[in-house]
Design an enzyme around this catalytic site. Structure first.
Site, PDB file in Angstrom:
ATOM      1  N   ASP A 239     -36.419  35.556  18.948  1.00  0.00           N
ATOM      2  CA  ASP A 239     -36.158  35.109  20.316  1.00  0.00           C
ATOM      3  C   ASP A 239     -35.802  33.632  20.360  1.00  0.00           C
ATOM      4  O   ASP A 239     -36.643  32.770  20.120  1.00  0.00           O
ATOM      5  CB  ASP A 239     -37.376  35.374  21.203  1.00  0.00           C
ATOM      6  CG  ASP A 239     -37.085  35.136  22.678  1.00  0.00           C
ATOM      7  OD1 ASP A 239     -35.907  34.906  23.024  1.00  0.00           O
ATOM      8  OD2 ASP A 239     -38.028  35.180  23.479  1.00  0.00           O
ATOM      9  N   ASP A 441     -28.249  33.273  24.203  1.00  0.00           N
ATOM     10  CA  ASP A 441     -29.584  33.875  24.108  1.00  0.00           C
ATOM     11  C   ASP A 441     -29.542  35.142  23.269  1.00  0.00           C
ATOM     12  O   ASP A 441     -28.689  36.005  23.465  1.00  0.00           O
ATOM     13  CB  ASP A 441     -30.094  34.191  25.518  1.00  0.00           C
ATOM     14  CG  ASP A 441     -31.526  34.697  25.520  1.00  0.00           C
ATOM     15  OD1 ASP A 441     -32.345  34.175  24.740  1.00  0.00           O
ATOM     16  OD2 ASP A 441     -31.822  35.621  26.299  1.00  0.00           O
TER      17      ASP A 441
END
Length: 561
Positions: A239, A441
């Site tokens: 992440d 992202d």
């Protein structure tokens, strides 16, 4: 010039004349990587080029004998005419419908488990992964949907896609909310735990509100990471939108189901608590002190209300076959509601001081994300930048004045079908407060664009796909097509244009994706009313994305996966 040279020159001129005539009947588009119904090549101009033909009329019968004569009279075969337009600026991309539907159906087939196990076995034997040379480390990445915990959960590919999109909506909302809170000047005091009494209690007594099982939903790509000494191999989420690495820990006040046994810190010789007065404890956005021991407690809250709570500690992590990395600050979570079903925790790759790259002083790292429907694996690498590759597309890395977590990129525009869209620069810009901008992202799937920018992209794409049968929208997608009777289609090329002149041309499969196993495909972009835009992992698939904080660049390379 001797007679032989004159003869060869004459043959070449005659070949070019024939190609010009045939090209008036057949439109040839040359691309070095695509394969189409026929190929014409020349030993004079390597490498081999493949050409697609869209026949509008049959060549005159008079030309066929002439063409056959040339093919037999010369040791060289005919070369498709080179257009004076590079592949990067061609107007269309080819989508292999048959291949993507095959992958989609295989993803929910009864063989999916064995596919995952085969891939995992291959990864374990792979050479060059996990190397620790010149401060370089690497490990394998897998798609969430091929983890053991996920197998057999979906009866159809459409069910799988809808589950992905539900998670993605929660993730995009969370990232947007966190970016907006930072731009609005939300302080650490504002982020303190709502139940301080429970937060300061013993591990067995830590409780929090029950959150939806979908939760933050950012667990889309996983790696095997060794935690503790001796190392326990655990699936952890990759992440780039988080700064705190954490794992679920025993004793569990309330833990979700994961693929591996829950980590027990009492069995690790390298586990050590972080003190309340340490800098690492102060670097947490939300922290408290266990009064009885002086140990630091942490909470990571996400924008949708999900969170993880527990002890903050240092531990040894082992990535692939690299040497163990000791003294890494991680969260040992005892209450982890509604987060990452299947994973044991999260490997934080954000830009803050507690992220894994920051703790190991890595100024660069890169990853390549495999196709979401593929059981194969790719790699996450530290200290091995993709920026040295000749075909890398670079963009400026922009940092927010209010948060160090997210990686913003300087996006200047978008082109569809080779034409730059009329989108104001303000749609992608970050202002002086940190509002707006474009985040790269790994956890968000579908790229989010401000509504006017999305409308411009969608409308241009629709104008270029008039020949394709439209069908009703699916979930957050409003532009969908029925390609059930196609094996491949030509669609307008989509490219992201960055400050400094870089242009990332997307493969068709990265923006026109299947949403069921029957041939329904949708444009994989979505509008947002938030100020921030997000480049999601669907658009990043098959591209090595590198982050170099020392050079302040983000790199995109299609040849290093």
């Amino acid at each position: 010039m001797d007679d032989g040279s004159k003869r060869r020159r004459g043959e070449e001129h005659l070949q070019n004349d024939v190609i010009s005539v045939i090209d008036s009947f057949i439109h040839l588009d040359c691309h070095p990587d695509l394969k189409f119904p026929f190929t014409l090549r020349s030993s004079l101009q390597p490498p081999r080029l493949s050409c697609s033909g869209s026949r509008t009329a049959m060549p005159s019968p008079v030309l066929l004998p002439l063409l056959l004569f040339l093919l037999s009279a010369s040791p060289r075969t005919v070369l498709c005419r080179r257009h004076h337009v590079s592949p990067a600026h061609a107007a269309t991309e080819t989508l292999d419908v048959a291949a993507s539907l095959s992958r989609a159906r295989a993803a929910v087939s009864t063989d999916a488990v064995s596919l995952h196990q085969s891939a995992a076995a291959a990864d374990a034997d792979a050479d060059g992964v996990g190397r620790h040379e010149n401060r370089g480390m690497a490990l394998r990445l897998h798609s969430r949907d091929f983890l053991p915990q996920e197998q057999g959960r979906h009866v159809s590919y459409k069910s799988l896609v809808l589950a992905r999109l539900r998670r993605d909506s929660a993730r995009a909302a969370a990232v947007s909310a966190r970016a907006t809170m930072a731009a609005d000047g939300v302080t650490r005091t504002d982020l303190m735990p709502v139940n301080v009494t429970a937060f300061e209690a013993s591990a067995a007594e830590i409780h929090g509100p029950v959150v939806s099982g979908v939760g933050q939903g950012s667990g889309e790509y996983f790696s095997r990471v060794g935690v503790g000494s001796p190392a326990r191999q655990l699936y952890m989420v990759l992440d780039t939108g988080s700064d705190v690495t954490w794992v679920q820990c025993q004793p569990c006040a309330d833990c979700y189901q994961q693929s591996d046994p829950v980590f027990d810190p009492s069995l690790s010789t390298s586990y050590a608590s972080v003190g309340c007065d340490s800098q690492r404890c102060h670097d947490l956005d939300a922290a408290a002190c266990r009064n009885s021991t002086g140990a630091c407690l942490y909470e990571v809250a996400y924008g949708d209300g999900s969170y993880t709570v527990g002890d903050f500690a240092t531990e040894t992590l082992t990535l692939g076959n690299s040497s163990p990395v000791s003294n890494v600050a991680i969260g040992c979570g005892h209450d982890n509601e509604g987060l990452f079903v299947g994973a044991a925790g999260l490997l934080a790759l954000g830009g803050g001081p507690l992220s894994f790259p920051s703790q190991i002083s890595a100024t660069s790292f890169s990853y390549c994300l495999v196709d979401r429907d593929s059981p194969s694996a790719s790699t996450l690498q530290f200290g091995d930048s993709a920026g040295a590759d000749s075909d890398v597309v670079t963009a400026p890395l922009i940092r927010s004045p209010r948060t160090s977590t997210f990686y913003y990129v300087g996006l200047s525009g978008i082109s569809v079908g080779g034409e730059v869209l009329s989108i104001p620069s303000s749609a992608f810009a970050m202002d002086s407060t940190g509002a707006g901008g474009v985040i790269v992202d790994s956890g968000t799937a579908v790229t989010r664009l401000q509504a006017p920018a999305y409308a411009a992209l969608r409308d241009a794409f629709v104008r270029g796909t008039q020949s394709l049968a439209r069908t009703s929208g699916v979930s957050l997608f409003d532009t969908c097509y029925d390609l059930s009777d196609r094996t491949s289609v030509e669609v307008p090329a989509v490219a992201l244009r960055f400050d400094g002149g870089g242009e990332l041309r997307l493969p068709a499969k990265n923006y026109l994706i299947p949403v069921d196993g029957a041939g329904t495909y949708c444009l994989a972009f979505a509008p947002t009313n938030a100020a921030v835009s997000i480049i999601g992992n669907v658009q990043q698939q098959g591209t090595r994305v590198s982050f170099d904080t020392a050079k302040a660049t983000v790199g995109f390379s299609s040849r290093k996966c």
